[in-house]
Enzyme design. Structure first.
Site, PDB file in Angstrom:
ATOM      1  N   ASN A   1     -10.260  -2.383   3.048  1.00 23.56           N
ATOM      2  CA  ASN A   1     -10.066  -2.352   1.597  1.00 23.56           C
ATOM      3  C   ASN A   1     -11.391  -2.030   0.912  1.00 23.56           C
ATOM      4  O   ASN A   1     -12.424  -1.919   1.577  1.00 23.56           O
ATOM      5  CB  ASN A   1      -9.585  -3.721   1.103  1.00 23.56           C
TER       6      ASN A   1
ATOM      7  N   HIS B   1       0.833  -1.217   0.000  1.00 23.88           N
ATOM      8  CA  HIS B   1       0.000   0.000   0.000  1.00 23.88           C
ATOM      9  C   HIS B   1       0.864   1.263   0.000  1.00 23.88           C
ATOM     10  O   HIS B   1       0.557   2.240   0.689  1.00 23.88           O
ATOM     11  CB  HIS B   1      -0.939   0.036   1.214  1.00 23.88           C
TER      12      HIS B   1
END
Ligand code: HEM
Length: 502
Positions: free
Chosen positions: A127, A54
């Site tokens: 997410n 990420h």
């Protein structure tokens, strides 16, 4: 307008910031030019390690406003009481790409929220998908290695990805999502967010409920095809940053409807699926989503590095009334993030302004690099605990009810008793013909060039989900093979030198 005087980091005024101090106009330089040395030394320290996953992200501030009084029945968390408005930071991200990666890539999007509640920070690090690729944390580092670069070629490796996925059929549900339309959103205003794991709520009567968190976009969903995204990346690598930043700057604030699914504690053993399995959703028919309130993003950070790059989200950050569940993936994440932050940012990362709670903080952690907060124990002579000097002390009103767990400790095979096909099948059956064809094409493009043995293994999994799924991907692969063969034949037919002349 008068301008402030430029200073060194120690506050001394700087007389010249353009010309170095040298012995004559042609040099050499004098070591005495401490201002130059300070400037160069700081430049050398401008980077911190990027997140191991990420790394590429986009952040904004906003609020959560709770509208449904019903939620108070399930949790005593102040952030979720009716009428509460809580400030928050939301960082979106892609997973695999590095800090400089293009935004318009097919990948899961991170949806990490830090709620600055009056009872401490609550981080919901989710997410844009309700499930994940794996259900045992042992597999996470290997999974991520397959998403990153090959050690020798330094390129992404479809072979590694499909080898891992085809040997990990629990990934089918998430793969079907990732290669569907939702796997390549145009930006992050048009995605949902999910806490994904099962968490717990604890109410005033100290009763526990299992809970899943959802954030439904009020902007609607928007996606790109692979071809459209390739065109976008050719024009701009920062399509998501531009979209989010500009929308907020012009007052077009994106919003999400927050919802929860609630399961009574004793229901956990009643279903064909394990409610703590991150590769599964809870069917809405069993546990209908309940509205909580509205999340709005309405302020851009002033400094990207300080407020987004240094932001540290950790699933360990819960508040009274919100707790964990036995989900093994969640349990591993409780450790992993704070450990990553101490390495990536530094020991006292939680005292940086973006990470600092907006409520009083009292602890006995002492000293260490960058302790700029002094003593926060609540009393001068209390620098250990227990003490007789009115230092901060524990409060058993915040104890959670005991978790009812019994059984032997063992390494239980995470495949035992799991049906990895049923929920991906239900998802596949929801897709119309156009969605199915795009899914087949996206998968065929991603699998292109992977050794046939691995492709066959994966096609076997798709067929078990649904015969039309396996057949559709096989047919898309065959079409691609024919197209590539005819392209090669065309190129061979071209007279020599044509390409050069063109
Ligand atoms: C065992 C499984 C997992 C492990 C060990 C793990 C570990 C990590 C680590 C080390 C980071 C970088 C943190 C940093 O440097 O600041 C990270 C980032 C992140 N992870 Fe995970 N992860 C796991 C599974 C998941 C799952 C299941 C989700 C979503 C449901 C998720 C969502 C995220 C997000 C959104 C970020 C970026 C946070 C930010 O914006 O700073 N991860 N993960």
């Amino acid at each position: 307008m008068t301008r402030p005087t430029l200073t060194t980091s120690a506050g001394a005024p700087i007389a010249d910031n353009q010309n170095s101090l040298s012995a004559g106009p042609r040099g050499p330089l004098l070591m005495q030019d401490y201002q130059l040395i300070e400037k160069l030394a700081h430049q050398n320290r401008e980077r911190i390690p990027e997140r191991a996953v990420h790394a590429k992200g986009w952040g904004a501030y906003g609020t959560l406003t709770v509208t449904n009084p019903e939620i108070a029945k399930y949790t005593r968390a102040k952030v979720l009481q009716p009428g509460a408005t809580t400030d928050l930071l939301l960082r979106f991200s892609t997973v695999a790409g590095e800090l400089g990666a293009a935004d318009a890539e097919r990948d899961v999007r991170g949806f990490a929220i830090k709620f600055y509640t009056p009872e401490g920070n609550w981080d919901l690090v989710g997410n844009n998908t309700p499930v994940f690729f794996i259900r045992d944390p042992y597999k996470f580092p290997d999974f991520i290695h397959t998403q990153k670069r090959h050690p020798k070629t330094n390129m992404r490796s479809p072979t590694a990805m499909w080898d891992f996925w085809s040997l990990s059929p629990e990934s089918l549900h998430q793969i079907t999502t990732l290669f569907s339309d939702r796997g390549l959103p145009t930006d992050v205003r048009h995605i949902n967010g999910y806490g994904s794991h099962t968490f717990s709520f604890i109410n005033d009567a100290n009763e526990r409920f299992w809970v899943k968190f959802h954030f439904k976009t009020l902007q609607g969903h928007r996606h790109w095809t692979n071809a459209e995204a390739a065109e976008v990346v050719g024009r701009t690598r920062e399509s998501t940053q531009e979209d989010l930043f500009n929308a907020i700057e012009k007052g077009d604030y994106p919003k999400w409807l927050m919802q929860v699914q609630i399961m009574p504690e004793e229901d956990a053993g009643k279903h064909w699926y394990n409610p703590f399995d991150l590769t599964k959703v809870w069917p809405h028919a069993d546990y209908p989503p309940i509205d909580v309130g509205v999340l709005e993003l309405n302020r851009n950070p002033e400094n990207y590095f300080a407020e987004v790059e240094q932001a540290a989200f950790a699933p360990k950050n819960i508040v009274p009334g919100i707790g964990f569940s036995p989900d093994k993936m969640l349990q591993a994440r409780i450790f992993s993030y704070a450990d990553a932050h101490r390495y990536r940012i530094g020991t006292h990362y939680e005292h940086l302004p973006v990470n600092a709670p907006k409520c009083p903080v009292h602890h006995y952690h002492k000293d260490g690099a960058m302790n700029f907060f002094g003593q926060v124990t609540g009393a001068q002579n209390a620098y250990y605990e227990p003490n007789s000097f009115n230092g901060a002390a524990q409060d058993d009103r915040f104890a959670e009810p005991p978790l009812k767990i019994s059984g032997d400790a063992d390494r239980f095979n995470h495949r035992d008793g799991n049906d990895d096909h049923r929920q991906p099948r239900a998802l596949f059956e929801l897709f119309d013909e156009g969605q199915r064809q795009r899914l087949f094409l996206n998968l065929a493009e991603a699998m292109w060039g992977v050794p046939q043995e691995i492709i066959e293994r994966q096609l076997g999994h798709f067929t078990k989900v649904h015969p039309d799924y396996g057949a559709g991907v096989r047919s898309a692969l065959e079409t691609m093979t024919r197209e590539k063969a005819s392209e090669t034949a065309q190129q061979q037919k071209m007279p020599q030198g044509v390409e050069a002349a063109e």
